[in-house]
Design a protein around this motif. Structure first.
Motif, PDB file in Angstrom:
ATOM      1  N   LEU A  25       0.837  -1.193   0.000  1.00  0.00           N
ATOM      2  CA  LEU A  25       0.000   0.000   0.000  1.00  0.00           C
ATOM      3  C   LEU A  25       0.875   1.247   0.000  1.00  0.00           C
ATOM      4  O   LEU A  25       1.844   1.341   0.746  1.00  0.00           O
ATOM      5  CB  LEU A  25      -0.893  -0.002   1.243  1.00  0.00           C
ATOM      6  N   GLY A  26       0.547   2.219  -0.872  1.00  0.00           N
ATOM      7  CA  GLY A  26       1.310   3.449  -0.939  1.00  0.00           C
ATOM      8  C   GLY A  26       2.388   3.463  -2.001  1.00  0.00           C
ATOM      9  O   GLY A  26       3.132   4.441  -2.098  1.00  0.00           O
ATOM     10  N   VAL A  27       2.462   2.402  -2.832  1.00  0.00           N
ATOM     11  CA  VAL A  27       3.457   2.352  -3.905  1.00  0.00           C
ATOM     12  C   VAL A  27       2.889   3.027  -5.141  1.00  0.00           C
ATOM     13  O   VAL A  27       1.775   2.734  -5.583  1.00  0.00           O
ATOM     14  CB  VAL A  27       3.857   0.895  -4.215  1.00  0.00           C
ATOM     15  N   ALA A  28       3.658   3.948  -5.726  1.00  0.00           N
ATOM     16  CA  ALA A  28       3.222   4.671  -6.917  1.00  0.00           C
ATOM     17  C   ALA A  28       3.814   4.079  -8.188  1.00  0.00           C
ATOM     18  O   ALA A  28       3.126   3.967  -9.204  1.00  0.00           O
ATOM     19  CB  ALA A  28       3.601   6.144  -6.807  1.00  0.00           C
ATOM     20  N   GLU A  29       5.088   3.725  -8.173  1.00  0.00           N
ATOM     21  CA  GLU A  29       5.755   3.210  -9.367  1.00  0.00           C
ATOM     22  C   GLU A  29       6.731   2.101  -8.983  1.00  0.00           C
ATOM     23  O   GLU A  29       7.336   2.146  -7.901  1.00  0.00           O
ATOM     24  CB  GLU A  29       6.539   4.324 -10.080  1.00  0.00           C
ATOM     25  N   GLU A  78      13.890  15.526  -3.565  1.00  0.00           N
ATOM     26  CA  GLU A  78      13.498  16.888  -3.223  1.00  0.00           C
ATOM     27  C   GLU A  78      12.138  17.244  -3.811  1.00  0.00           C
ATOM     28  O   GLU A  78      11.331  17.922  -3.182  1.00  0.00           O
ATOM     29  CB  GLU A  78      14.556  17.874  -3.737  1.00  0.00           C
ATOM     30  N   LEU A  79      11.884  16.783  -5.049  1.00  0.00           N
ATOM     31  CA  LEU A  79      10.635  17.142  -5.723  1.00  0.00           C
ATOM     32  C   LEU A  79      10.190  15.985  -6.606  1.00  0.00           C
ATOM     33  O   LEU A  79      10.976  15.458  -7.393  1.00  0.00           O
ATOM     34  CB  LEU A  79      10.830  18.407  -6.568  1.00  0.00           C
ATOM     35  N   VAL A  80       8.919  15.607  -6.486  1.00  0.00           N
ATOM     36  CA  VAL A  80       8.319  14.577  -7.332  1.00  0.00           C
ATOM     37  C   VAL A  80       6.989  15.124  -7.837  1.00  0.00           C
ATOM     38  O   VAL A  80       6.093  15.418  -7.042  1.00  0.00           O
ATOM     39  CB  VAL A  80       8.095  13.251  -6.572  1.00  0.00           C
ATOM     40  N   LEU A  81       6.855  15.241  -9.151  1.00  0.00           N
ATOM     41  CA  LEU A  81       5.615  15.708  -9.761  1.00  0.00           C
ATOM     42  C   LEU A  81       4.920  14.517 -10.398  1.00  0.00           C
ATOM     43  O   LEU A  81       5.328  14.025 -11.456  1.00  0.00           O
ATOM     44  CB  LEU A  81       5.904  16.792 -10.809  1.00  0.00           C
ATOM     45  N   SER A  82       3.897  14.019  -9.747  1.00  0.00           N
ATOM     46  CA  SER A  82       3.212  12.826 -10.229  1.00  0.00           C
ATOM     47  C   SER A  82       1.866  12.703  -9.543  1.00  0.00           C
ATOM     48  O   SER A  82       1.784  12.723  -8.306  1.00  0.00           O
ATOM     49  CB  SER A  82       4.061  11.579  -9.936  1.00  0.00           C
ATOM     50  N   ASP A  83       0.812  12.557 -10.336  1.00  0.00           N
ATOM     51  CA  ASP A  83      -0.516  12.334  -9.767  1.00  0.00           C
ATOM     52  C   ASP A  83      -0.593  10.985  -9.080  1.00  0.00           C
ATOM     53  O   ASP A  83      -1.254  10.826  -8.051  1.00  0.00           O
ATOM     54  CB  ASP A  83      -1.585  12.418 -10.865  1.00  0.00           C
ATOM     55  N   ARG A  84       0.101   9.984  -9.659  1.00  0.00           N
ATOM     56  CA  ARG A  84       0.115   8.658  -9.040  1.00  0.00           C
ATOM     57  C   ARG A  84       0.796   8.716  -7.669  1.00  0.00           C
ATOM     58  O   ARG A  84       0.348   8.078  -6.718  1.00  0.00           O
ATOM     59  CB  ARG A  84       0.847   7.656  -9.935  1.00  0.00           C
ATOM     60  N   ALA A  85       1.882   9.500  -7.568  1.00  0.00           N
ATOM     61  CA  ALA A  85       2.570   9.626  -6.284  1.00  0.00           C
ATOM     62  C   ALA A  85       1.682  10.323  -5.259  1.00  0.00           C
ATOM     63  O   ALA A  85       1.640   9.937  -4.082  1.00  0.00           O
ATOM     64  CB  ALA A  85       3.877  10.387  -6.461  1.00  0.00           C
ATOM     65  N   ASP A  86       0.953  11.348  -5.698  1.00  0.00           N
ATOM     66  CA  ASP A  86       0.034  12.036  -4.787  1.00  0.00           C
ATOM     67  C   ASP A  86      -1.061  11.097  -4.305  1.00  0.00           C
ATOM     68  O   ASP A  86      -1.438  11.109  -3.123  1.00  0.00           O
ATOM     69  CB  ASP A  86      -0.589  13.246  -5.485  1.00  0.00           C
ATOM     70  N   LYS A  87      -1.572  10.272  -5.214  1.00  0.00           N
ATOM     71  CA  LYS A  87      -2.621   9.317  -4.838  1.00  0.00           C
ATOM     72  C   LYS A  87      -2.080   8.263  -3.876  1.00  0.00           C
ATOM     73  O   LYS A  87      -2.743   7.886  -2.907  1.00  0.00           O
ATOM     74  CB  LYS A  87      -3.183   8.654  -6.087  1.00  0.00           C
ATOM     75  N   ALA A  88      -0.868   7.789  -4.134  1.00  0.00           N
ATOM     76  CA  ALA A  88      -0.253   6.792  -3.256  1.00  0.00           C
ATOM     77  C   ALA A  88      -0.029   7.351  -1.853  1.00  0.00           C
ATOM     78  O   ALA A  88      -0.247   6.667  -0.846  1.00  0.00           O
ATOM     79  CB  ALA A  88       1.067   6.321  -3.849  1.00  0.00           C
ATOM     80  N   THR A  89       0.393   8.621  -1.786  1.00  0.00           N
ATOM     81  CA  THR A  89       0.590   9.262  -0.487  1.00  0.00           C
ATOM     82  C   THR A  89      -0.728   9.388   0.272  1.00  0.00           C
ATOM     83  O   THR A  89      -0.780   9.199   1.496  1.00  0.00           O
ATOM     84  CB  THR A  89       1.218  10.655  -0.680  1.00  0.00           C
ATOM     85  N   ALA A  90      -1.812   9.693  -0.453  1.00  0.00           N
ATOM     86  CA  ALA A  90      -3.125   9.822   0.192  1.00  0.00           C
ATOM     87  C   ALA A  90      -3.636   8.480   0.695  1.00  0.00           C
ATOM     88  O   ALA A  90      -4.313   8.410   1.730  1.00  0.00           O
ATOM     89  CB  ALA A  90      -4.121  10.432  -0.799  1.00  0.00           C
TER      90      ALA A  90
END
Length: 322
Positions: A25-29, A78-90
């Motif tokens: 759970l929480g994995v984006a890629e 430092e910076l990750v721009l990704s909708d999948r990463a945002d969803k995984a964090t949520a």
């Protein structure tokens, strides 16, 4: 908050590691580079995931003996721009700033607890500054000594060792404290012993000095301040906020108390030396006890959050199917 894992594994473990990463759970890629590793020969797997999911994934990877056959590296981009990463964090349980990566904490405190020449040098210099502040009644010098003192590293490592039962780490931290403070106090006593006949300060210098009276008059607030400082210090280690440690250093009187013991013994002020020794003991015990309490609390919370999140997800899936 996003983290990145680089996993080096032999080819026969790749499939199991990939399944472990996909199911977390929480994995984006998840990406794989077959045969990319040369020494040792194997595959390289990259995982982008929420920081709060790192500890559970690392535990599962260690259960597969990945650390013995390859390696696990953790990075904080430092910076990750990704909708999948945002969803995984949520979706991941908890908050990234509150997540504890236990191996990271053990490694960081372990590095800060080694009895090195630089550690001894900083502790001796801090104790010398404290002794100068005591004989000159200088609050500024005492505060400077608090900021320079490196003693929180071994104290934090001792707390981690007690909670995680890492006795080798505990012995290393105890050695750094048990040798560091006596050596620093002996150095301060020697310089004080030389300073009196040179006329740098009078032998009755401790009869005044209201600015340093708090050092040899321990009270309830001595322990309270130590507990608060230990709590703040361990929180700063867990959350990787090193700036907060400066405030922790300045708030406790471990180094000033050690310096006062040395000066008072040289000048024959044994009662004041005993009071400052008690102050030193209260600070050390209070910091370690508070740090242990923080770690125990986080261990309890980090175990319960994933279970509660899994129950919530199962309930949501049941409702969706219904």
């Amino acid at each position: 908050m996003i983290a990145q894992l680089r996993i080096c594994v032999p080819p026969e473990l790749s499939a199991a590691v990939l399944d472990c990463c996909r199911g977390q759970l929480g994995v984006a890629e998840v990406s794989r580079q077959p045969g990319a590793a040369v020494l040792p020969a194997g595959d390289i797997i990259h995982v982008l995931l929420a920081r709060e999911s790192v500890e559970r994934l690392v535990e599962e990877l260690q259960a597969l003996n990945v650390q013995q056959n390859g390696s696990i590296s953790v990075f904080m981009p430092e910076l990750v721009l990704s909708d999948r990463a945002d969803k995984a964090t949520a979706e991941a349980p908890g908050e990234g700033a509150d997540a504890v990566i236990w191996d990271e904490v053990s490694r960081q405190t372990g590095e800060d607890s080694r009895l090195t020449w630089s550690y001894l040098a900083f502790l001796i210099l801090a104790t010398q500054l404290a002794a100068i502040g005591i004989v000159t009644d200088s609050t500024i010098a005492i505060v400077g000594a608090m900021a320079v003192g490196p003693e929180f590293g071994p104290l934090a490592a001792l707390a981690v060792a007690l909670v995680r039962r890492q006795w080798q780490l505990g012995r290393r931290a105890a050695l750094a404290l048990g040798i560091g403070f006596p050596v620093a106090m002996l150095a301060a006593a020697f310089t004080a012993w030389l300073s009196v006949p040179l006329g740098l300060f009078p032998a009755d210098v401790l009869d005044g000095g209201s600015a340093v009276e708090f050092i040899y008059h321990p009270g309830p607030y001595s322990l309270i301040v130590a507990v608060l400082a230990g709590t703040a210090g361990m929180l700063s280690v867990i959350s990787r906020r090193s700036a907060a440690l400066i405030g922790v250093f300045i708030s406790v009187t471990t180094v000033p108390a050690a310096g006062f013991v040395a000066v008072a013994l040289v000048l024959g002020e044994y009662q004041k030396a005993a009071g400052s020794a008690l102050q030193l003991g209260l600070n050390l015990v209070g910091i370690v006890a508070a740090a242990v309490a923080v770690l125990l609390f986080y261990r309890l919370v980090t175990k319960r959050l994933p279970e509660a999140t899994a129950r919530r997800l199962r309930w949501q899936r049941t409702r969706t199917r219904g």
